[in-house]
Scaffold this motif. Structure first.
Motif, short mmCIF file in Angstrom:
data_model
loop_
_atom_site.label_atom_id
_atom_site.label_comp_id
_atom_site.label_asym_id
_atom_site.label_seq_id
_atom_site.Cartn_x
_atom_site.Cartn_y
_atom_site.Cartn_z
N ASN A 100 0.80 -1.22 0.00
CA ASN A 100 0.00 0.00 0.00
C ASN A 100 0.84 1.28 0.00
O ASN A 100 0.33 2.34 0.35
CB ASN A 100 -0.97 0.02 1.20
N SER A 101 2.10 1.18 -0.37
CA SER A 101 2.95 2.37 -0.44
C SER A 101 2.68 3.10 -1.75
O SER A 101 2.36 2.49 -2.78
CB SER A 101 4.43 1.99 -0.35
N ARG A 102 2.82 4.43 -1.70
CA ARG A 102 2.55 5.27 -2.84
C ARG A 102 3.86 5.89 -3.37
O ARG A 102 4.91 5.81 -2.74
CB ARG A 102 1.57 6.38 -2.44
N VAL A 103 3.71 6.51 -4.55
CA VAL A 103 4.89 7.14 -5.17
C VAL A 103 5.48 8.18 -4.26
O VAL A 103 6.70 8.29 -4.10
CB VAL A 103 4.50 7.76 -6.53
N LYS A 104 4.60 8.99 -3.62
CA LYS A 104 5.11 10.05 -2.76
C LYS A 104 5.92 9.50 -1.59
O LYS A 104 6.85 10.16 -1.10
CB LYS A 104 3.96 10.91 -2.25
N ASP A 105 5.57 8.28 -1.13
CA ASP A 105 6.32 7.69 -0.03
C ASP A 105 7.76 7.40 -0.44
O ASP A 105 8.71 7.65 0.31
CB ASP A 105 5.64 6.40 0.44
N TYR A 106 7.96 6.91 -1.66
CA TYR A 106 9.32 6.59 -2.12
C TYR A 106 10.09 7.84 -2.52
O TYR A 106 11.32 7.90 -2.37
CB TYR A 106 9.26 5.60 -3.30
N LEU A 107 9.35 8.88 -2.97
CA LEU A 107 10.04 10.13 -3.25
C LEU A 107 10.56 10.77 -1.97
O LEU A 107 11.62 11.41 -1.95
CB LEU A 107 9.11 11.10 -3.98
N ARG A 108 9.78 10.59 -0.91
CA ARG A 108 10.22 11.13 0.38
C ARG A 108 11.48 10.39 0.86
O ARG A 108 12.37 11.00 1.45
CB ARG A 108 9.08 10.99 1.38
N ILE A 109 11.55 9.08 0.55
CA ILE A 109 12.74 8.31 0.98
C ILE A 109 13.97 8.73 0.16
O ILE A 109 15.05 8.94 0.72
CB ILE A 109 12.46 6.81 0.83
N ALA A 110 13.79 8.87 -1.16
CA ALA A 110 14.94 9.20 -2.01
C ALA A 110 15.30 10.66 -1.94
O ALA A 110 16.46 11.03 -2.11
CB ALA A 110 14.64 8.79 -3.45
N GLY A 111 14.29 11.53 -1.73
CA GLY A 111 14.55 12.96 -1.69
C GLY A 111 14.73 13.55 -3.07
O GLY A 111 15.65 13.18 -3.79
N VAL A 112 13.84 14.46 -3.45
CA VAL A 112 13.93 15.07 -4.78
C VAL A 112 14.82 16.30 -4.72
O VAL A 112 14.94 16.94 -3.69
CB VAL A 112 12.53 15.43 -5.30
N THR A 113 15.41 16.62 -5.87
CA THR A 113 16.29 17.79 -5.95
C THR A 113 15.47 19.03 -6.28
O THR A 113 14.27 18.95 -6.56
CB THR A 113 17.36 17.58 -7.02
N ALA A 114 16.15 20.17 -6.26
CA ALA A 114 15.45 21.43 -6.53
C ALA A 114 15.01 21.51 -7.99
O ALA A 114 14.06 22.23 -8.32
CB ALA A 114 16.37 22.60 -6.20
N ASP A 115 15.69 20.79 -8.87
CA ASP A 115 15.34 20.83 -10.29
C ASP A 115 14.38 19.73 -10.68
O ASP A 115 14.10 19.54 -11.87
CB ASP A 115 16.62 20.69 -11.14
N ALA A 116 13.87 18.97 -9.71
CA ALA A 116 12.99 17.85 -10.02
C ALA A 116 11.64 18.34 -10.53
O ALA A 116 11.03 19.24 -9.96
CB ALA A 116 12.80 16.98 -8.79
N ASP A 117 11.18 17.72 -11.61
CA ASP A 117 9.87 18.01 -12.19
C ASP A 117 8.90 16.94 -11.69
O ASP A 117 8.59 15.97 -12.39
CB ASP A 117 9.96 18.02 -13.71
N VAL A 118 8.42 17.10 -10.47
CA VAL A 118 7.63 16.07 -9.80
C VAL A 118 6.32 15.82 -10.54
O VAL A 118 5.84 14.69 -10.63
CB VAL A 118 7.37 16.48 -8.34
N GLU A 119 5.75 16.85 -11.11
CA GLU A 119 4.45 16.68 -11.77
C GLU A 119 4.53 15.76 -12.98
O GLU A 119 3.54 15.15 -13.36
CB GLU A 119 3.93 18.06 -12.19
N ASN A 120 5.69 15.67 -13.60
CA ASN A 120 5.85 14.80 -14.77
C ASN A 120 6.51 13.47 -14.43
O ASN A 120 7.02 12.78 -15.32
CB ASN A 120 6.67 15.52 -15.85
N THR A 121 6.51 13.13 -13.17
CA THR A 121 7.05 11.83 -12.77
C THR A 121 6.21 10.71 -13.40
O THR A 121 4.99 10.81 -13.51
CB THR A 121 7.02 11.70 -11.24
N PHE A 122 6.88 9.65 -13.84
CA PHE A 122 6.15 8.50 -14.38
C PHE A 122 6.73 7.21 -13.81
O PHE A 122 7.86 7.18 -13.29
CB PHE A 122 6.18 8.50 -15.91
N ILE A 123 5.94 6.12 -13.94
CA ILE A 123 6.30 4.83 -13.35
C ILE A 123 6.39 3.81 -14.47
O ILE A 123 5.49 3.70 -15.31
CB ILE A 123 5.26 4.38 -12.33
N ILE A 124 7.49 3.09 -14.49
CA ILE A 124 7.64 1.95 -15.40
C ILE A 124 7.28 0.70 -14.61
O ILE A 124 8.02 0.28 -13.70
CB ILE A 124 9.07 1.86 -15.97
N ARG A 125 6.13 0.13 -14.94
CA ARG A 125 5.66 -1.03 -14.20
C ARG A 125 6.53 -2.25 -14.51
O ARG A 125 7.15 -2.36 -15.57
CB ARG A 125 4.21 -1.34 -14.59
#
Length: 823
Positions: A728-753
């Motif tokens: 039941n983990s979400r994308v935002k949970d893993y982004l919080r673990i990895a930490g996004v940079t200042a240049d990260a375009d979070v809105e265009n994040t995509f997942i390769i299943r």
């Protein structure tokens, strides 16, 4: 009285001494300069006889070296003048320049206009190797029958009662003078008899003398070359020269000169005539006479020319000697006809200036009557080649042991041409069978061999496997090359090319109307029912072609199907499937999945899909390059409206952007499609019975992975990591673990299943939840692109991450493609 007697005695002794001295001088003159014994020797041994020595070596040895060289030059030159040597050298250089300019006859020009090629004159090349005038011979054996004459030099040596070491030259009177011996006549004496003549002359005065005579510098003579010669003029040649050697000096006949009637005139009469064709073609030198001083070599104009073209051993222009020259005689000079010539058809082109249409052509056979036909000036004989057609052959080709041409026999059928099925095992199949024992180390060596063609690599099973699926990342992380992942299982089932037993064809040519007809037959029936209609009776000239499944695609139901199943199944391996069987049948043969099988991550690969993906990937690369060039053109147009300083800065920035863009496209071209087919199952699906009912094809591969324990995070993050998967983990949970940079375009994040699909921010029902709320499955890869602040041509080009995500999904590239582009 005593004083008077004493004085008288002194006077008497004085006169006696003077008389003895005079007698001694007279004796020395009688010896022609030969050595005299000293007075001391006479006093010491008054009773010993004096041994006569005849020599002129002292005079030669006392000559200065320069004088000897000048003397030798005078002997070599007919006039003894150094200016003559310079003149000869100048003539030689002029002759070389003249030879370099190729002069062709009018007949050669006429044939050149007709055939678009310059035919050589037969025999002209015989003189091309001679580029320098003939030089007088100074050494070498002298023929025994060579007559001696003025200017010839002899070396006379003798031992015995006298010693002789004397060099003599025959003078203008034909004689030589030997001291104490006298004059010896040698003019006209043969070289082999000269020793006997000189020995006899010495023996008249001295007995017991062994005489040996050799020859030194030979005389030179002058001959004249006139007429149709390449270099007419006066030539100084050796006394041993013949007509042929003198022709070499003059370069032979020119383009219009005769090679068949070369004459030597001596004292106003014809001393000899030479046919050079007999000498060049057959080595007949019966007409090659020895030259004498003052001879004139006359090269008359040629009597006429004919040309032999087509299939003759030596196509060229030939001189005819007279009206008696026939086709047979000229073909004999040309070395006859080659085996590929067709004597049934020859064409004779003839010129008759008295007719309105001077040129005519005749056709005849080169039989007994045809060979006796006489040739005329200007004739062109064209001999055709045989038609390379087999009158009694049948050809077998295609997927066979080897293509062969066999002789036709009466009542011959297909079964006679193919006696057994083993004749249909191709050489490539045998090669693959022989390479079945190749070890993995040898496979790697073969793979690195750049001399292997792509076809040979496929036959050896060395082709690089498709890009790794998600279930094979463990081995990829081990650092192995994709080509080394090609296991022996991938080569099973490919040892032999499968024959198309339902269709083979006989190709037959109807010689009456030159039409081609195809007679298909069932190859399998030829072996199962030899008496049936499919065992076609053959005719001469038939060509039988056998096809494989690769040559002509057969229906799926008739193809051989070997598929591979790997991973979490009870019995993984390579299975032979029947026509129409599906994935469910394959799973059943493999014993079904294990308890660790992960249905959502199941990967299915097909070679045909991989090839289609490769074509589409290349099209995508071309489209990207086209877009880049278009953006570049627009940018250049915009720069023109800027100031000089701004234009320079914009150009520099654009150049950097172009380099980055070109590097990215280059890496994009390095991507290799996998041929993976995404099933599109729901992530929560557990039953393998829900797999699509896809009919299997040869070479298919099904990989059932175990459920991964990690999730992969790429892109604009602080740490590219693979954190543990949590339910039941979400994308935002893993982004919080990895930490996004200042240049990260979070809105265009995509997942390769893990199943090969791609989920983006705008994918269907996920839009309302946002990408951050998407549930992540085990093995999924989260990609966070970088944000671009400046709207440049390249940022617009690369900003559409949805397009990139779609590319990754369509070609099954997986997360490894993201890493390739980033690196």
């Amino acid at each position: 009285m005593f004083k008077i007697s004493t004085g008288f005695l002194a006077v008497t002794l004085a006169f006696s001494s003077i008389g003895a001295s005079a007698q001694s001088m007279a004796s020395r003159d009688d010896l022609f300069g030969q050595d005299m014994p000293s007075s001391d020797s006479a006093v010491a041994a008054p009773s010993a006889p004096q041994k006569v020595r005849i020599t002129n070596s002292d005079r030669a040895n006392t000559m200065p070296a320069a004088s000897q060289q000048q003397d030798a030059a005078r002997r070599a030159s007919p006039r003894g003048d150094s200016r003559t040597l310079q003149s000869d050298e100048r003539m030689r250089r002029e002759g070389e320049r003249a030879d370099r300019v190729e002069v062709i006859s009018e007949f050669q020009k006429f044939l050149s206009d007709s055939t678009n090629r310059v035919l050589p004159v037969f025999g002209a090349g015989f003189f091309e190797s001679t580029r320098t005038p003939f030089e007088p011979l100074g050494a070498g054996p002298l023929p025994a029958d060579q007559p001696l004459g003025p200017g010839d030099e002899l070396l006379i040596r003798g031992t015995g009662t006298i010693d002789i070491d004397y060099r003599a030259t025959i003078d203008r009177n034909g004689t030589i003078s030997i001291p104490t011996v006298g004059t010896v006549v040698l003019a006209g004496v043969k070289a082999g008899s000269a020793e006997n003549v000189i020995r006899a002359a010495i023996a008249r005065l001295y007995k017991g003398v062994n005489v040996n005579v050799t020859f030194g510098q030979l005389r030179s003579m002058t001959v004249y070359v006139v007429g149709q010669a390449k270099r007419p003029g006066t030539y100084t040649v050796s006394g041993l020269s013949t007509l042929v050697t003198a022709l070499f000096a003059s370069g032979g006949p020119n383009a219009n000169g005769s090679m068949r009637r070369v004459q030597v005139k001596r004292a106003g009469r014809v001393a000899g005539e030479l046919d050079l064709y007999s000498f060049i073609a057959k080595g007949d030198k019966s007409g090659d006479i020895k030259l004498q001083d003052g001879d004139t070599i006359v090269i008359p104009p040629a009597g006429g020319f004919v040309a032999l073209v087509g299939k003759v051993n030596e196509p060229a222009i030939y001189e005819i000697k007279g009206s008696g020259d026939t086709i047979e005689s000229l073909l004999d000079l040309a070395g006859g006809l080659p085996v590929v010539a067709d004597p049934r058809r020859a064409f004779l082109e003839r010129i008759d200036p008295s007719r309105n249409q001077p040129r005519s052509v005749e056709q005849f056979a080169l039989n007994g009557e045809g060979l006796k036909r006489t040739l005329k000036d200007g004739d062109v004989l064209n001999v055709t080649s045989i038609t390379p057609d087999f009158s009694n052959a049948v050809v077998l080709r295609g997927n066979v042991d080897q293509a062969v041409r066999v002789p036709f026999k009466a009542n011959m059928r297909v079964s006679d041409l193919i006696p057994s099925r083993e004749y249909l095992i191709s050489r490539s199949s045998i090669k693959r069978q022989n390479n079945a024992v190749t070890t993995s180390e040898e496979v790697r060596e073969l793979r690195s061999d750049e001399r292997l063609t792509e076809r040979e690599r496929e036959q050896l099973g060395l082709e690089r496997s498709a890009a790794l699926g998600e279930g094979e990342r463990e081995r990829s992380r081990a650092g192995k090359d994709e080509g080394e992942e090609r296991s022996i299982a991938a080569r099973i089932g490919g040892l032999i090319d499968e024959i198309n037993w339902d269709y083979a064809v006989v190709e037959r040519i109807n010689r009456a109307d030159l039409s081609v007809s195809l007679i298909p037959f069932n190859l399998g029936n030829v072996f199962s029912n030899p008496q049936g209609a499919d065992n076609i009776q053959l005719q001469p000239g038939d060509t039988v072609t056998v096809f494989s499944h690769e040559d002509v695609a057969v229906p799926m139901d008739k193809r051989r199907v070997f598929v591979r199943i790997e991973g979490e199944v009870q019995v993984p391996g390579v299975y032979q499937m029947s026509a129409g069987e599906t994935l469910q049948s394959l799973l059943a043969k493999a014993g079904g999945p294990t308890g660790n099988a992960y249905l959502f991550g199941t990967a299915f690969y097909r070679e045909q899909v991989r090839k289609e993906q490769q074509v589409n990937l290349e099209k995508a690369a071309v489209r990207l390059e086209s877009q880049l060039r278009s953006q570049q053109a627009k940018g250049i147009a915009n720069i023109g409206a800027l100031s000089a300083a701004d234009a320079a800065a914009a150009a520099s920035q654009r150049q950097v952007e172009m380099q980055i863009a070109e590097e990215t496209i280059r890496r994009f071209r390095q991507l290799k499609p996998t041929g993976r087919i995404a099933f599109g199952l729901e992530p929560e699906e557990k039953s393998f019975a829900r797999l699509p009912r896809i009919k299997l094809a040869n070479g298919d591969r099904l990989v059932v992975p175990a459920r991964p324990d990690f999730v992969h995070v790429f892109g604009a993050v602080n740490v590219e990591a693979s954190p543990l998967w949590r339910a039941n983990s979400r994308v935002k949970d893993y982004l919080r673990i990895a930490g996004v940079t200042a240049d990260a375009d979070v809105e265009n994040t995509f997942i390769i299943r893990v199943d090969g699909t791609v989920v983006t921010n705008g994918s269907g029902g996920w839009l309302s939840m946002g990408v951050g709320g998407i549930e992540v499955m085990p093995g999924d890869s989260i990609v966070i692109p970088e944000k671009f602040d400046k709207e440049t041509a390249w940022t617009k080009f690369t900003k559409g991450t949805r397009e990139w995500a779609q590319i990754f999904a369509n070609f099954g590239l997986g997360a490894a493609a993201i890493k390739t582009l980033r690196d």
